[in-house]
Write an enzyme that holds these catalytic residues in place. Structure first.
Site, PDB file in Angstrom:
ATOM      1  N   PHE A 129     -29.046  19.999  28.803  1.00  0.00           N
ATOM      2  CA  PHE A 129     -30.346  19.954  27.945  1.00  0.00           C
ATOM      3  C   PHE A 129     -31.346  19.288  28.749  1.00  0.00           C
ATOM      4  CE2 PHE A 129     -33.176  17.954  24.821  1.00  0.00           C
ATOM      5  CZ  PHE A 129     -33.292  19.005  23.938  1.00  0.00           C
TER       6      PHE A 129
ATOM      7  N   ASP B   6     -23.427  12.542  27.883  1.00  0.00           N
ATOM      8  CA  ASP B   6     -24.364  12.777  26.910  1.00  0.00           C
ATOM      9  C   ASP B   6     -23.506  13.248  25.669  1.00  0.00           C
ATOM     10  OD1 ASP B   6     -26.237  13.641  24.824  1.00  0.00           O
ATOM     11  OD2 ASP B   6     -27.845  14.067  26.469  1.00  0.00           O
TER      12      ASP B   6
ATOM     13  N   TYR C  96     -29.646  11.631  15.251  1.00  0.00           N
ATOM     14  CA  TYR C  96     -30.187  12.527  13.923  1.00  0.00           C
ATOM     15  C   TYR C  96     -29.568  13.925  13.774  1.00  0.00           C
ATOM     16  CZ  TYR C  96     -32.883  14.010  18.188  1.00  0.00           C
ATOM     17  OH  TYR C  96     -32.864  14.317  19.349  1.00  0.00           O
ATOM     18  N   LYS C  97     -28.509  14.158  14.540  1.00  0.00           N
ATOM     19  CA  LYS C  97     -27.726  15.253  14.461  1.00  0.00           C
ATOM     20  C   LYS C  97     -26.558  15.194  13.494  1.00  0.00           C
ATOM     21  CE  LYS C  97     -28.748  16.887  19.244  1.00  0.00           C
ATOM     22  NZ  LYS C  97     -29.902  17.731  19.091  1.00  0.00           N
TER      23      LYS C  97
ATOM     24  N   ARG D 144     -28.401  30.195  17.474  1.00  0.00           N
ATOM     25  CA  ARG D 144     -27.162  29.155  17.570  1.00  0.00           C
ATOM     26  C   ARG D 144     -27.033  28.783  16.086  1.00  0.00           C
ATOM     27  NH1 ARG D 144     -28.467  23.254  19.945  1.00  0.00           N
ATOM     28  NH2 ARG D 144     -29.803  23.244  18.171  1.00  0.00           N
TER      29      ARG D 144
HETATM   30  C1  PLP Z   1     -27.875  17.233  24.691  1.00  0.00           C
HETATM   31  C2  PLP Z   1     -29.210  16.606  24.006  1.00  0.00           C
HETATM   32  N1  PLP Z   1     -29.633  15.329  24.777  1.00  0.00           N
HETATM   33  C3  PLP Z   1     -30.796  14.800  24.257  1.00  0.00           C
HETATM   34  C4  PLP Z   1     -31.360  15.460  23.239  1.00  0.00           C
HETATM   35  C5  PLP Z   1     -32.921  14.826  22.651  1.00  0.00           C
HETATM   36  O1  PLP Z   1     -33.212  13.588  23.035  1.00  0.00           O
HETATM   37  P1  PLP Z   1     -34.070  12.846  22.348  1.00  0.00           P
HETATM   38  O2  PLP Z   1     -33.595  12.111  20.961  1.00  0.00           O
HETATM   39  O3  PLP Z   1     -34.601  11.681  23.421  1.00  0.00           O
HETATM   40  O4  PLP Z   1     -35.216  13.544  21.901  1.00  0.00           O
HETATM   41  C6  PLP Z   1     -30.981  16.566  22.623  1.00  0.00           C
HETATM   42  C7  PLP Z   1     -31.734  17.038  21.671  1.00  0.00           C
HETATM   43  O5  PLP Z   1     -31.434  18.353  20.991  1.00  0.00           O
HETATM   44  C8  PLP Z   1     -29.765  17.056  23.197  1.00  0.00           C
HETATM   45  O6  PLP Z   1     -29.386  18.250  22.697  1.00  0.00           O
END
Ligand code: PLP
Length: 407
Positions: free
Chosen positions: A125, A194, A219-220, A366
């Site tokens: 990401f 992550d 938030y996911k 997706r």
């Molecule tokens: C794997 C991954 N890491 C990090 C993030 C986002 O990070 P942040 O909340 O700092 O925008 C996402 C967002 O979709 C993601 O898919």
């Protein structure tokens, strides 16, 4: 049997079916983007209204103590912990995933003097890769990228940290957390996972794997709302000596001593920086409570069943799409991604029909399967819509509209 009939049978036997009622799903919408922004729990507006009107409105500053605003970040972290195989004192809800990545990459580099390489994979990401760039520009890190099959051999004696996303954001392909953590440790490196696309949908066992650090989104699948605070995990054994670079007053051992000198809190609270976002945390807590109550084992079982049934339904319609996610459910996260030269237009045509998935450049459609609130009937209907969109050429009209809008 047609997919819709099988779906009705699966829904009738689904032990999680009743949880759909606990979420707001707009009429006419099939929501296949809960891996980007989770749906709204019905309990969230009332919880937020209570925090705003009573705790903030009436309690004012007293609520830091009386409403326990003070320990919200570690309290919610402790609730996230069992979802990722961590102890309650190893997780804190704070900042964004990006900021938590920065803190933990820097902390790991500090723990491995003489080593500067942060090893990751191309296509991780973007924010994960960008957060290395900031430290690289300061001369503190060197980025190394290796394709996933090559990661083990790229783990040289100069690697301080292996940093990967468990479930790939675009394809859903999973890494083996235990095996890669072991390989990194054998090479003298630390590991940062992550878990943004895992937490709340897939089981993860950080402590059993001996993982050092982890981060993830609120938030996911945790349904904490847009821009919800993220979480960070630090294995207990690393906490006392951890040097994270954002030494703000909320990570201080005694913030209200107002000392001129920084002394980090002894535990996971050290990961905090500034004043916690109470409203965001209040919304996150509702989502975490709900997901934790359903339980990760049941969520995972349903997530796999949903995606398998979606594929089966697509096959019933003979849909010609290239799957870029691993075909075996055990090897992917709670999503299916398909490659098509006109993936964007197909995605738009689906959205026009109320089937909300997303597009990831340059050519990936997706579809995410949030197990807490989707039904098998959703799967059958979405597969039928996708088949119809492809067969009817609706997406070609979308592609034409895009060109018309650009020219
Ligand atoms: C794997 C991954 N890491 C990090 C993030 C986002 O990070 P942040 O909340 O700092 O925008 C996402 C967002 O979709 C993601 O898919």
């Amino acid at each position: 049997m047609i997919p819709e009939a099988r779906a009705a049978e699966f829904d009738a036997a689904d032990p999680l079916a009743a949880y759909r009622e606990r979420f707001t799903i707009p009429a006419g919408v099939i929501y296949l983007d809960g891996n980007s922004l989770g749906a709204l729990p019905k309990a969230t507006p009332a919880a937020l209204a209570r925090v705003v009107e009573s705790e903030w409105g009436e309690g004012l500053i007293r609520s830091w103590n009386s409403a326990r605003w003070f320990d919200m970040a570690s309290r919610i972290g402790a609730k996230i912990a069992p979802l990722i195989g961590a102890r309650p004192n190893e997780v804190i809800a704070c900042d964004s995933t990006s900021v938590n990545l920065f803190k933990l990459i820097a902390a790991a580099l500090h723990m491995r003097p003489g080593r500067k390489v942060v090893l990751s994979e191309p296509g991780n990401f973007p924010t994960d890769l960008y957060m290395i760039a900031g430290l690289e520009a300061q001369g503190l890190a060197t980025r190394r990228l290796a394709e996933r099959e090559r990661l083990a051999e790229a783990l040289g004696g100069d690697v301080a940290l292996l940093m990967l996303t468990h479930a790939h954001y675009k394809t859903g392909a999973l890494h083996d957390i235990a095996a890669l953590t072991r390989a990194a440790h054998e090479a003298g490196a630390l590991v940062l996972w992550d878990l943004s696309h895992s937490t709340g949908a897939l089981p993860v066992d950080l402590d059993a794997a001996g993982a050092d650090f982890a981060v993830g989104c609120g938030y996911k699948y945790l349904c904490g709302g847009p821009g919800a605070p993220a979480f960070a995990f630090v294995a207990e054994r690393h906490q006392a000596a951890l040097q994270q670079p954002l030494t703000g007053w909320f990570g201080h051992a005694a913030p209200f001593a107002f000392s001129d000198d920084y002394a980090g809190a002894p535990g996971i609270e050290r990961l905090q920086c500034g004043t916690p976002p109470v409203l965001g945390l209040a919304a996150l807590e509702v989502g975490v409570d709900l997901i934790a109550a359903i339980g990760i084992a049941r969520l995972y079982a349903k997530s796999q069943a949903l995606s398998e049934f979606f594929l089966e339904s697509l096959m019933a319609h003979d849909v010609p799409l290239e799957l870029v996610s691993p075909p075996r459910a055990a090897e992917r996260g709670s999503q299916l991604s398909f490659r098509h030269a006109h993936a964007y237009a197909i995605c738009q045509a689906l959205i026009a029909r109320g089937v909300i998935g997303d597009f990831r450049a340059p050519d990936v459609l997706r579809l995410g399967f949030a197990p807490a609130y989707l039904s098998f009937t959703d799967m059958a209907a979405a597969a039928r819509h996708l088949a119809e969109v492809l067969a009817s050429g609706e997406w070609q009209r979308e592609a034409f509209n895009q060109r018309a809008a650009v020219t």
